[in-house]
Design an enzyme around this catalytic site. Structure first.
Site, mmCIF file in Angstrom:
data_model
loop_
_atom_site.group_PDB
_atom_site.id
_atom_site.type_symbol
_atom_site.label_atom_id
_atom_site.label_comp_id
_atom_site.label_asym_id
_atom_site.label_seq_id
_atom_site.Cartn_x
_atom_site.Cartn_y
_atom_site.Cartn_z
ATOM 1 N N CYS A 1 40.175 44.884 41.220
ATOM 2 C CA CYS A 1 40.183 45.185 39.780
ATOM 3 C C CYS A 1 38.736 45.135 39.293
ATOM 4 O O CYS A 1 37.798 45.128 40.074
ATOM 5 C CB CYS A 1 41.058 44.188 39.044
ATOM 6 S SG CYS A 1 40.337 42.555 39.042
ATOM 7 N N ARG B 1 44.357 42.541 26.831
ATOM 8 C CA ARG B 1 45.150 41.999 27.947
ATOM 9 C C ARG B 1 45.338 40.492 27.812
ATOM 10 O O ARG B 1 46.315 39.933 28.292
ATOM 11 C CB ARG B 1 44.459 42.299 29.288
ATOM 12 C CG ARG B 1 44.614 43.709 29.782
ATOM 13 C CD ARG B 1 44.113 43.838 31.202
ATOM 14 N NE ARG B 1 44.509 42.674 31.961
ATOM 15 C CZ ARG B 1 43.719 42.034 32.816
ATOM 16 N NH1 ARG B 1 42.487 42.459 33.012
ATOM 17 N NH2 ARG B 1 44.146 40.989 33.481
ATOM 18 N N ARG C 1 39.850 40.955 45.073
ATOM 19 C CA ARG C 1 41.152 40.317 44.826
ATOM 20 C C ARG C 1 42.094 40.427 46.037
ATOM 21 O O ARG C 1 43.193 40.953 45.953
ATOM 22 C CB ARG C 1 41.828 40.901 43.584
ATOM 23 C CG ARG C 1 40.960 41.016 42.374
ATOM 24 C CD ARG C 1 40.418 39.725 41.812
ATOM 25 N NE ARG C 1 41.384 38.797 41.306
ATOM 26 C CZ ARG C 1 41.861 38.803 40.056
ATOM 27 N NH1 ARG C 1 41.468 39.709 39.228
ATOM 28 N NH2 ARG C 1 42.738 37.911 39.656
ATOM 29 N N PRO C 2 41.691 39.981 47.208
ATOM 30 C CA PRO C 2 42.586 40.037 48.384
ATOM 31 C C PRO C 2 43.821 39.159 48.174
ATOM 32 O O PRO C 2 43.833 38.297 47.283
ATOM 33 C CB PRO C 2 41.713 39.482 49.509
ATOM 34 C CG PRO C 2 40.715 38.625 48.827
ATOM 35 C CD PRO C 2 40.448 39.260 47.487
ATOM 36 N N LYS D 1 47.873 32.458 28.898
ATOM 37 C CA LYS D 1 48.242 33.683 29.632
ATOM 38 C C LYS D 1 48.492 33.352 31.098
ATOM 39 O O LYS D 1 49.486 33.771 31.691
ATOM 40 C CB LYS D 1 47.102 34.692 29.534
ATOM 41 C CG LYS D 1 47.183 35.855 30.519
ATOM 42 C CD LYS D 1 46.078 36.876 30.351
ATOM 43 C CE LYS D 1 44.880 36.582 31.179
ATOM 44 N NZ LYS D 1 44.996 36.884 32.619
ATOM 45 N N ASN D 2 47.601 32.525 31.677
ATOM 46 C CA ASN D 2 47.680 32.269 33.120
ATOM 47 C C ASN D 2 48.701 31.207 33.475
ATOM 48 O O ASN D 2 48.834 30.847 34.647
ATOM 49 C CB ASN D 2 46.288 31.930 33.665
ATOM 50 C CG ASN D 2 45.373 33.140 33.583
ATOM 51 O OD1 ASN D 2 45.840 34.268 33.370
ATOM 52 N ND2 ASN D 2 44.086 32.931 33.730
ATOM 53 N N ASP E 1 36.533 32.021 34.395
ATOM 54 C CA ASP E 1 37.013 32.815 33.259
ATOM 55 C C ASP E 1 36.225 32.557 31.988
ATOM 56 O O ASP E 1 36.454 33.216 30.970
ATOM 57 C CB ASP E 1 38.499 32.554 32.992
ATOM 58 C CG ASP E 1 39.361 33.070 34.130
ATOM 59 O OD1 ASP E 1 40.537 32.710 34.181
ATOM 60 O OD2 ASP E 1 38.828 33.800 34.983
#
Ligand code: EPZ
Length: 418
Positions: free
Chosen positions: A116, A397, A121-122, A22-23, A305
């Protein structure tokens, strides 16, 4: 809304073919607007984040053809430089569209991707890098509005090896005037995959996987057909699941070196692990031993993760483990749910102290984020009795055919509407 009903206690046996990462697929899709020629990405997983990224590309004017395993992007008619707020909300990692849309249109507008489920998450490092390359950035009414007459190569030193910022700068640099050097760059394997993809399009990128990535701007990029790397986080999730439940599984499609930190810990827990090329075999029998400390750090350290999934393993290992989450502010939301299953877990700031209990028991638990949701499924698979895991939208997701793959390994899991 949907939920999983899981009957715990079965060992997991067999082989699981790992999806494309996914990433990696997400930045590759962002990169497809760098050319007006056709881009074909094979093995694209059917997950919500990918579908949202494809929606963004369609909004920009790209033509998308999607089959079960491929995505063909024709960017010839891409006309818009605006990424709509409703889609950025769904997919905050669309922020790395900035780099590729700027390269294509010399301007880009994106609604500020907020925090999120796992943290603030800057995007300051993304914007810092783009400014170094001559991009004018205005932040107003919740939008980030970028413009650049010309993107110029620059020397960019990142305060933190941010994956997204590294990728965004690479995407902005591939056709910039001159050479861009990204120092303290992220070293994740997905950065190497992006470098390979860009070079297959005619770019000149080198150094990915090290802390210095060098991008020499070129005039033009052409279409490409590409197969992304395997999803190391999906592989790690299944391996942790087999460690928790007991049994023997083989993952196919991910190289051991891409999750070496996890494999090292699983061996310390008492699992037997054999690896050959892109195959990893894990055997787990009896109660696992705990490890004293697991700290998440940027690659090649223990991946954030896989933190939640590994905490589910610690919940029934023999002994006490301390899990430290160094990357995101609120990545322990699964802890309260694990406690409902009988876990002895205390969270203080960035650390969770987990005292292993003999066995968890089934409960009704709620998934609050992607990897925390996966962690609850793994815990339920190893628990005594029946569990329900509700709100599967988070899991959807990032994991394609999750329940199907687990069932094939012998898990008792079914998906039902609530
Ligand atoms: C990528 O997110 C992944 N997402 C994340 O995976 C992963 O957890 C993360 O990298 C770390 O490996 C994708 O690739 C789509 P970062 P990203 O920028 O790029 C700080 C999943 O579950 N930071 O490396 O957003 C940030 O606050 C997802 O699949 C800044 O301070 O991660 C965090 O503390 C979750 N300023 C740290 O860096 C910035 O401008 C790591 O963030 C950017 C980041």
């Amino acid at each position: 809304m949907e939920k999983y009903i899981i009957q715990g206690g079965n060992g997991l046996y067999g082989r699981v073919d790992i999806q494309s990462a996914k990433n990696s697929v997400l930045p590759l899709l962002a990169a497809s607007v760098l050319t007006d020629e056709q881009v074909k990405i094979r093995g694209v997983p059917a997950i919500a984040d990918v579908e949202n990224m494809l929606r963004i590309l369609t909004e920009l004017g790209c033509k998308i053809r999607r089959s079960k395993s491929c995505a063909v992007i024709d960017g010839a008619n891409a006309v818009s430089h605006e990424i709509p707020a409703r889609l950025t909300k769904e997919l905050r990692s669309s922020v790395f569209m900035l780099g590729s849309v700027l390269t294509r249109f010399h301007r880009a507008k994106i609604s500020y991707p907020g925090g999120c489920d796992i943290g603030l998450r800057p995007i300051d490092l993304h914007l810092f890098g783009l400014k170094r390359m001559g991009v004018k950035i205005v932040e107003e009414n919740g939008y980030v509005i970028c413009s650049a007459e010309k993107l110029k190569g620059a020397d960019v030193l990142l305060d933190f090896p941010s994956v997204g910022a590294t990728e965004n700068i690479m995407l902005a640099a591939v056709k910039a005037e001159g050479v861009t050097v990204v120092r303290n760059a992220a070293k994740e394997p997905e950065i190497i995959d992006l470098q390979n993809f860009l070079n297959a399009m005619g770019a000149k990128v080198r150094g990915a996987g090290s802390s210095t990535v060098v991008i020499e701007g070129v005039k033009r990029l052409h279409g490409v057909e590409y197969e992304p790397m395997g999803d190391r986080i999906e592989a790690g999730t299944f391996l942790i699941g087999a460690a928790i439940c007991g049994g023997e599984i083989e993952t196919k499609g991910v190289y051991a070196e891409n999750i070496a930190a996890l494999l090292h810990k699983l061996r310390e827990n008492g699992c037997k692990i054999y690896t050959k090329n892109d195959k990893i075999v894990l055997q787990s029998r009896g109660r696992l031993k705990s490890v004293d400390l697991v700290e998440t750090t940027p690659f090649p350290g223990f991946p954030t993760d896989l933190q939640a999934q590994y905490a589910s393993l610690c919940a029934t290992a023999q002994g006490t483990s301390i899990v430290v989450e160094n990357l995101f502010e609120t990545r322990f939301r699964y802890a309260a749910e694990l406690k409902r299953m009988g876990a002895d877990i205390t969270v203080r700031g960035r650390a969770a102290v987990i005292r292993g209990v003999e066995r968890l028991h089934g409960a009704l638990v709620t998934a609050n984020d992607l990897r925390g949701g996966a962690a609850l499924v793994l815990a339920a698979l190893g628990a005594e009795g029946q569990s329900s895991v509700v709100d599967l939208s988070h899991i959807d997701r990032g994991y394609a055919d999750f329940e199907y793959k687990l069932k094939k390994l012998g898990a008792k899991i079914k998906r039902v509407r609530v």
